[in-house]
Scaffold this motif. Structure first.
Motif, PDB file in Angstrom:
ATOM      1  N   THR A  16      14.347  -7.958   0.683  1.00 34.93           N
ATOM      2  CA  THR A  16      15.088  -6.709   0.428  1.00 34.93           C
ATOM      3  C   THR A  16      14.350  -5.706  -0.457  1.00 34.93           C
ATOM      4  O   THR A  16      14.613  -4.513  -0.395  1.00 34.93           O
ATOM      5  N   LYS A  17      13.439  -6.170  -1.290  1.00 33.69           N
ATOM      6  CA  LYS A  17      12.913  -5.260  -2.320  1.00 33.69           C
ATOM      7  C   LYS A  17      11.796  -4.335  -1.836  1.00 33.69           C
ATOM      8  O   LYS A  17      11.562  -3.285  -2.428  1.00 33.69           O
ATOM      9  N   ALA A  18      11.077  -4.770  -0.786  1.00 36.88           N
ATOM     10  CA  ALA A  18       9.959  -3.945  -0.317  1.00 36.88           C
ATOM     11  C   ALA A  18       9.567  -4.382   1.086  1.00 36.88           C
ATOM     12  O   ALA A  18       9.883  -5.488   1.525  1.00 36.88           O
ATOM     13  N   LEU A  19       8.855  -3.472   1.755  1.00 35.77           N
ATOM     14  CA  LEU A  19       8.198  -3.812   3.014  1.00 35.77           C
ATOM     15  C   LEU A  19       6.706  -3.951   2.720  1.00 35.77           C
ATOM     16  O   LEU A  19       6.085  -3.034   2.178  1.00 35.77           O
ATOM     17  N   VAL A  20       6.160  -5.116   3.047  1.00 36.74           N
ATOM     18  CA  VAL A  20       4.720  -5.322   2.890  1.00 36.74           C
ATOM     19  C   VAL A  20       4.119  -5.365   4.293  1.00 36.74           C
ATOM     20  O   VAL A  20       4.447  -6.245   5.091  1.00 36.74           O
ATOM     21  N   VAL A  21       3.256  -4.389   4.602  1.00 38.97           N
ATOM     22  CA  VAL A  21       2.617  -4.328   5.911  1.00 38.97           C
ATOM     23  C   VAL A  21       1.236  -4.967   5.803  1.00 38.97           C
ATOM     24  O   VAL A  21       0.410  -4.537   4.989  1.00 38.97           O
ATOM     25  N   LEU A  25       5.053  -2.958  14.384  1.00 33.47           N
ATOM     26  CA  LEU A  25       5.217  -3.770  13.176  1.00 33.47           C
ATOM     27  C   LEU A  25       6.138  -4.944  13.496  1.00 33.47           C
ATOM     28  O   LEU A  25       7.292  -4.763  13.900  1.00 33.47           O
ATOM     29  N   ARG A  26       5.606  -6.150  13.304  1.00 35.78           N
ATOM     30  CA  ARG A  26       6.376  -7.333  13.658  1.00 35.78           C
ATOM     31  C   ARG A  26       6.760  -8.071  12.373  1.00 35.78           C
ATOM     32  O   ARG A  26       5.899  -8.628  11.677  1.00 35.78           O
ATOM     33  N   PRO A  27       8.053  -8.072  12.047  1.00 29.71           N
ATOM     34  CA  PRO A  27       8.471  -8.764  10.827  1.00 29.71           C
ATOM     35  C   PRO A  27       8.201 -10.266  10.951  1.00 29.71           C
ATOM     36  O   PRO A  27       8.526 -10.882  11.972  1.00 29.71           O
ATOM     37  N   VAL A  28       7.576 -10.860   9.965  1.00 30.94           N
ATOM     38  CA  VAL A  28       7.370 -12.306   9.968  1.00 30.94           C
ATOM     39  C   VAL A  28       8.075 -12.962   8.782  1.00 30.94           C
ATOM     40  O   VAL A  28       8.130 -14.183   8.683  1.00 30.94           O
ATOM     41  N   TYR A  71       3.683  -7.560  10.315  1.00 34.75           N
ATOM     42  CA  TYR A  71       2.293  -7.674  10.745  1.00 34.75           C
ATOM     43  C   TYR A  71       2.018  -6.728  11.908  1.00 34.75           C
ATOM     44  O   TYR A  71       2.865  -6.532  12.778  1.00 34.75           O
ATOM     45  N   THR A  72       0.815  -6.165  11.949  1.00 31.94           N
ATOM     46  CA  THR A  72       0.369  -5.456  13.155  1.00 31.94           C
ATOM     47  C   THR A  72      -1.126  -5.661  13.351  1.00 31.94           C
ATOM     48  O   THR A  72      -1.870  -5.789  12.380  1.00 31.94           O
ATOM     49  N   HIS A  73      -1.532  -5.720  14.628  1.00 33.80           N
ATOM     50  CA  HIS A  73      -2.961  -5.718  14.939  1.00 33.80           C
ATOM     51  C   HIS A  73      -3.391  -4.356  15.468  1.00 33.80           C
ATOM     52  O   HIS A  73      -4.509  -4.183  15.917  1.00 33.80           O
ATOM     53  N   ILE A  87      -1.322  -3.330   3.186  1.00 35.75           N
ATOM     54  CA  ILE A  87      -2.458  -4.194   2.870  1.00 35.75           C
ATOM     55  C   ILE A  87      -3.391  -4.201   4.079  1.00 35.75           C
ATOM     56  O   ILE A  87      -3.074  -4.794   5.124  1.00 35.75           O
ATOM     57  N   GLU A  88      -4.541  -3.533   3.947  1.00 33.65           N
ATOM     58  CA  GLU A  88      -5.452  -3.367   5.072  1.00 33.65           C
ATOM     59  C   GLU A  88      -6.800  -4.031   4.789  1.00 33.65           C
ATOM     60  O   GLU A  88      -7.263  -4.026   3.643  1.00 33.65           O
ATOM     61  N   PRO A  89      -7.428  -4.580   5.845  1.00 36.07           N
ATOM     62  CA  PRO A  89      -8.688  -5.302   5.641  1.00 36.07           C
ATOM     63  C   PRO A  89      -9.915  -4.404   5.601  1.00 36.07           C
ATOM     64  O   PRO A  89     -11.034  -4.890   5.592  1.00 36.07           O
TER      65      PRO A  89
END
Lengths: 291, 225
Positions: free
Chosen positions: A178-183, A171-174, A205-207, A229-231
């Motif tokens: 503070t309120k949430a982690l959105v992947v 997981l690479r933070p872009v 982000y992750t691939h 959030i997944e495609p």
């Protein structure tokens, strides 16, 4: 991404005598020239996807590193039992490379879509799943996969982000908040970045959703709020996130392609909207859910 | 050693005194393969130039296990705990558990595709000596995946492949016109033999020719008769 795959696979066949490519009529023209030079390692079995995977399994049994390629729905959905039994169950692997991710083929209709491919692969043990978000991520992922013998699923899409990330196995933070982690997985990063503009959230982000970077998840999810959030099918990685955070109170929002057969055509943008995955809908879902 | 020596090994697997060896449709063909045809050596299981035998019809592997034990691929003591919790031998064979087993099979219709891929993989590495034998059943041919492999192997003249179809007429809807014709129409050489006649089976296997895959249809007693 498809061109990046074609270029990289051609190079691999040229340079590494261990690699072999198995096709089922899809993308055959793109490999025509290379196949003249390497007829024994670029094989087109015709429109026979069960055989494509069986052949890949047989090639692997002799020590080669097979790459099998088609539309996700034909490669994975149609040949699921071959994938289950002819590869990892035999103690071998292959690289499966799909195009036509989720609703990339929206104008062709549901017969040409596979939003469930990653979930199907996820039912099987030992698979690495790569979902690149940019053409620039394809070559390193494919080249690295060719160097070992484990099962790898490489899912290519016509939806892309603006930037390629070389270091997104984890997981690479872009963006930091503070309120949430959105992947955001693969090509969902672009709409997620737009949807979260001005929100106090971390976007990572992750691939590579399998194996999922659970260590990074635990480190980044200190707020206890995780949006995934997944495609592909919504919730595909929810069980991984839930298990990783089982010892902590947490809230999980899982967004992705819904389990609906829309019976409609149109563009991928239209389908993103129908499934609530365009920036406006994502923002609405996130702001409703955020504490 | 003859096929009669396999009988006590079979009894240990099945615990069944009343079944004659003829109850096992594959027994004679397997014996001919391992006794006369296959270039395989239990002391060199990883020899890349060994012949490959793929049991596609993975159900009812008692005869297969008995022949492998008789030929020294694993200790015959293994035969006494078929499908036990710690037994490497189950009702369908697992290549990761049983020395000499080339593919894990059970679900029908996987062996011929794997066999075609194996032959292609050997050819791509310049290994032109080994042959790939795949054993199927006539009912197994119902699975469409076989027909993908039959058509492709025939069209590309994949002559390292020999299929053996044990025909005990157990396919629910039969094969009007015969099984051999299904292969021959795709360019395979095909021969139909008495699956209990060892010399006939061996001769049928020996009829493989350059430029075409080969099938031997081995006819045995009708299932249940």
């Amino acid at each position: 991404m498809r061109q990046a795959f074609i270029d990289t696979a051609t190079t691999l066949i040229e340079e590494d005598p261990r690699t072999a490519l198995v096709l089922a009529d899809i993308s055959v023209a793109a490999f025509e020239e290379a196949a003249l030079k390497h007829p024994d390692r670029i094989l087109n079995v015709g429109i026979r996807e069960q055989l494509m995977i069986g052949v890949a399994g047989g090639l692997a049994l002799t020590g080669l590193r097979p790459i099998a390629h088609s539309y996700a729905t034909f490669l994975v959905d149609r040949a699921y039992e071959q994938i289950k039994l002819d590869l990892a169950h035999q103690g071998t692997g292959a690289i499966l490379v799909s195009v036509g991710a989720s609703y990339d083929g929206s104008s062709a209709g549901y017969t040409h879509m596979s939003p469930m491919d990653v979930q199907l692969i996820d039912t099987l043990p030992g698979w690495t799943v790569h979902v690149p978000g940019h053409p620039g991520e394809v070559a390193p992922l494919l080249t690295a996969a060719a160097a070992h013998d484990d099962p790898v699923y490489l899912r290519l899409s016509t939806q892309t982000n603006d930037i390629a990330y070389a270091d997104a196995h984890l997981l690479r933070p872009v963006r930091h908040g503070t309120k949430a982690l959105v992947v955001a997985v693969g090509p969902m990063l672009a709409p997620v970045l737009e949807a979260t503009r001005g929100l106090d959230v971390t976007v990572a982000y992750t691939h590579t959703p399998r194996p999922f970077d659970t260590t990074g998840l635990r480190a980044l999810a200190h707020s206890g709020n995780v949006a995934l959030i997944e495609p592909y099918l919504a919730g595909t990685s929810a069980h991984v996130v839930s298990s990783a955070l089982a010892d902590r109170p947490h809230r999980l929002l899982s967004l992705g392609v819904t389990r609906r057969d829309l019976h409609s055509y149109g563009t991928p943008t239209d389908h993103a909207r129908h499934h609530g995955l365009d920036p406006a809908a994502l923002r609405a879902s996130l702001t409703t859910w955020l504490p | 050693m003859t096929v009669l020596d396999v009988e006590p090994l079979l009894r240990r697997l099945t615990g069944d005194e009343k079944h004659a060896p003829s109850a096992f449709s594959t027994l004679d063909v397997l014996w001919v393969l391992y006794d006369r045809v296959l270039r395989v050596d239990p002391r060199r299981l990883d020899d890349p130039d060994r012949d490959r035998f793929l049991l596609s019809k993975g159900h009812g592997p008692a005869a297969y296990y008995a022949v492998l034990a008789a030929k020294g691929f694993f200790p015959d003591g293994w035969l006494d705990d078929l499908a036990g919790a710690d037994s490497p031998l189950g009702h369908h064979p697992d290549r990761l558990r049983v020395p000499g087993v080339e593919i894990s099979s059970g679900s029908l219709g996987h062996g011929l595709g794997l066999g075609v891929g194996t032959a292609l993989g050997l050819r791509a590495q310049g290994r032109l000596e080994p042959r790939v034998y795949v054993l199927l059943g006539d009912a197994e041919l119902d699975e469409g995946s076989n027909h993908e492999a039959i058509a492709y192997a025939g069209a590309t003249g994949l002559d390292a492949v020999t299929a053996i179809v044990i025909d005990n007429r157990s396919a629910s809807h039969g094969w009007p016109g015969g099984i051999a014709s299904r292969f021959a129409v795709h360019g395979w050489t095909a021969v139909t033999v008495d699956g209990r006649d060892h010399d006939a089976v061996a001769a049928g296997l020996g009829q493989a020719r350059e430029g075409a895959p080969h099938v031997v249809v081995a006819v045995v007693e009708t299932k249940g008769s």
